[in-house]
Design an enzyme around this catalytic site. Sequence first.
Site, mmCIF file in Angstrom:
data_model
loop_
_atom_site.group_PDB
_atom_site.id
_atom_site.type_symbol
_atom_site.label_atom_id
_atom_site.label_comp_id
_atom_site.label_asym_id
_atom_site.label_seq_id
_atom_site.Cartn_x
_atom_site.Cartn_y
_atom_site.Cartn_z
ATOM 1 N N ARG A 95 8.644 -4.868 2.277
ATOM 2 C CA ARG A 95 7.211 -5.156 2.246
ATOM 3 C C ARG A 95 6.895 -6.521 1.640
ATOM 4 O O ARG A 95 5.911 -6.693 0.922
ATOM 5 C CB ARG A 95 6.452 -4.048 1.497
ATOM 6 C CG ARG A 95 6.587 -2.673 2.130
ATOM 7 C CD ARG A 95 6.009 -2.641 3.550
ATOM 8 N NE ARG A 95 6.242 -1.338 4.179
ATOM 9 C CZ ARG A 95 7.276 -1.056 4.973
ATOM 10 N NH1 ARG A 95 8.185 -1.997 5.241
ATOM 11 N NH2 ARG A 95 7.412 0.130 5.518
ATOM 12 N N SER A 142 -1.231 2.952 3.891
ATOM 13 C CA SER A 142 -0.494 3.320 2.675
ATOM 14 C C SER A 142 -0.944 2.451 1.510
ATOM 15 O O SER A 142 -0.931 1.227 1.593
ATOM 16 C CB SER A 142 1.013 3.148 2.895
ATOM 17 O OG SER A 142 1.482 4.052 3.864
ATOM 18 N N GLU A 185 0.453 -1.680 -2.240
ATOM 19 C CA GLU A 185 0.817 -2.221 -0.930
ATOM 20 C C GLU A 185 -0.410 -2.842 -0.286
ATOM 21 O O GLU A 185 -0.327 -3.844 0.411
ATOM 22 C CB GLU A 185 1.389 -1.112 -0.038
ATOM 23 C CG GLU A 185 1.864 -1.604 1.308
ATOM 24 C CD GLU A 185 2.677 -0.574 2.065
ATOM 25 O OE1 GLU A 185 2.511 -0.494 3.301
ATOM 26 O OE2 GLU A 185 3.476 0.151 1.432
#
Length: 310
Positions: A178, A227, A297
């Site tokens: 990520r 998310s 995130e």
Amino acid sequence: MTSNLTDAIRAAAPNLRGRLLENQSLADLTWFRVGGPAQVLFSPADEEDLSVFLAALDPAVPVTVIGLGSNLIVRDGGIPGVTIRLGGKAFGSIEIDGDSIRVGTAVPDMRLAKAAAEASLDGLAFFRGIPGSVGGALRMNAGAHGGETTDVLTQVRGIDRTGAARSFTHAEMGFRYRHSSAPDDVIFTGATFRGRAGNREAIEAEMDRVTAAREAAQPIRERTGGSTFKNPEGGKAWQLIDAAGCRGLTRGGAQVSEMHCNFLINRGGATAADIEGLGEEVRRRVRETAGVELHWEIKRIGVDPTQADR
């Protein structure tokens, strides 16, 4: 937010062809449907227009880039300086050449997956499960259902803060979970991906599986941002959140989803502060119960009006 920034930009770059808007609301451009305005919102006509704009812009003016607004909280105080949003044909093109797919960074990830399937190119079906655009996928190495951007990317192009054209190989992107290590001042404008020859029906079946899995497990029809927290090493964020008793937890108009507790939702009337504050409360409870520090995130940008004068 008010200023003479728009006038200064037009004076420095009188031949801009893109849209330049002052004090423009950003709430409708995010999936949460919350947040304050952009001091200036610029939508360039193409790469050349973006280059001219950035070269002429005062280096002291902050620049923020947004895409589809899927993994984004814009704080209630809005975004100072210039916010850039790519769109239109120049940044929404898709070209297929053999096993390569060249796309503009405004292309939705789901559309990239569909184009690859129609060309019988395997390996990109996972993009069907990512609710964002290619630009965001590049910046955060987005992934879903066993695949990540790093698995299929070959090259990226962009424009840096000085207006110079830049290009990056896969290795130069510095992907990890990520995250990309590409310079923060580069605005990605295009990317090339590589698939592999496959069977169209099988690829489309895989995309249908991804879609069904999302619909069964995630609150995709709610005002959400995907998310919320990255999975900690060796664990699942949602399990820690659930164990901390946060499923269904509320703050103002925001709620931790009952369906999937790593999703925050706007039940109606939430502010950005409600959503971010709820996320911070979740982090606090997980820290206390499991000793694990969850990391956001979702990207959070802009001014918190409660902190602005401190």
